[in-house]
Scaffold this active site. Structure first.
Site, PDB file in Angstrom:
ATOM      1  N   SER A 147       0.794  -1.148  -0.082  1.00  0.00           N
ATOM      2  CA  SER A 147       0.038  -0.041  -0.091  1.00  0.00           C
ATOM      3  C   SER A 147       0.736   1.287   0.183  1.00  0.00           C
ATOM      4  CB  SER A 147      -1.105  -0.115   1.173  1.00  0.00           C
ATOM      5  OG  SER A 147      -1.537   1.179   1.316  1.00  0.00           O
ATOM      6  N   TYR A 160      -3.427  -0.820   9.768  1.00  0.00           N
ATOM      7  CA  TYR A 160      -3.016  -1.300   8.334  1.00  0.00           C
ATOM      8  C   TYR A 160      -1.973  -0.951   7.660  1.00  0.00           C
ATOM      9  CZ  TYR A 160      -4.055  -1.410   3.081  1.00  0.00           C
ATOM     10  OH  TYR A 160      -4.141  -1.811   1.870  1.00  0.00           O
TER      11      TYR A 160
END
Length: 255
Positions: A147, A160
């Site tokens: 990410s 996350y």
């Protein structure tokens, strides 16, 4: 003849969003694609049908990640079906895409949501890969989906981002460990992408879409296909000399 004809691929979380785009792109390139899903059986069947409609070969594999026995269940399903669709067992391409995104600042993050993120985003790809190594052929490919949050500080998805940082460390070290077998290992780091997971705040909200688009140097929100095309390159022979890398696929977000 596509660039991946004669090869087999497993895409985790392949029933929707970026995972679906990856599965369909690999299928168009000629790979036999195992489309993993956790709960959305109908969505996985749609992906399989789309790949087959385009002349490709695919099948669905079920396993809920982040629970006891998840990796064993997934590989059992894969092994049981692969010879129905390919001329040999084993695997050429593993795409660790499945993940969850718990939202919350550090003060709002519960132990339960943190543990779930670790189980799905870190533990599952680690042990899925570990058990997959005896199936993965020499010269194979592993692509982990990370990410842009590992590069850009987004405080509302701190847990996350932490798990995806671990994925990138895993990628680097695994590339070193598997280099002797000619296996490349890379991460692809998307930015904001128009998927179902972002639909609640992005789609139909012009202000949110403008704001998200403004983050990218290219001035738009990402599409699943933008990421899938990068994965397809890394999975192909053209990506043979790239390993241990994080490929930023954020459209130049916050450069």
């Amino acid at each position: 003849m596509g660039t991946l004809t004669g090869r087999t691929a497993l895409v985790t979380g392949g029933s929707r969003g970026i995972g679906r785009a990856i599965a369909e792109r690999l299928g168009r390139e000629g790979a036999v694609v195992a489309v993993h899903y956790g709960r959305a059986a109908d969505a996985a069947d749609e992906v399989v049908a789309a790949i087959r409609a385009g002349g490709g070969s695919a099948f669905a594999v079920h396993a809920e990640l982040g629970v006891s026995g998840d990796v064993e269940t997934l590989w059992e399903g894969y092994d049981r079906q692969i010879l129905e669709h390919a001329d040999r067992a084993g695997l050429d391409i593993l795409v660790n895409n499945a993940g969850i995104t718990p939202r919350g600042e550090i003060e709002e993050t519960t132990a339960e949501s943190f543990d779930e993120a670790v189980a799905v985003n870190m533990r599952a790809p680690f042990f899925l890969t570990q058990q997959g190594l005896k199936r993965l052929r020499d010269g194979g490919r592993i692509v982990n989906i990370s990410s842009g949050a590992t590069r850009i500080a987004l405080t509302d998805i701190i847990a996350y981002a932490m798990t995806k940082g671990a994925v990138e460390a895993f990628t680097l070290t695994l590339a070193k460990a598997l280099g002797g077998r000619g296996i490349t290992v890379n991460s692809v780091a998307p930015g904001i992408v128009d998927t179902d997971i972002n639909a609640s705040w992005l789609r139909g909200n012009e202000a949110a879409e403008r704001s998200a688009a403004a983050l990218s140097a290219l001035g738009r929100v990402g599409r699943p296909e933008d990421v899938a095309d990068v994965v397809a390159f890394l999975a192909s022979d053209d990506g043979r000399w790239v390993t241990g890398q994080v490929v930023d696929a954020t459209g130049g977000s916050q450069l």
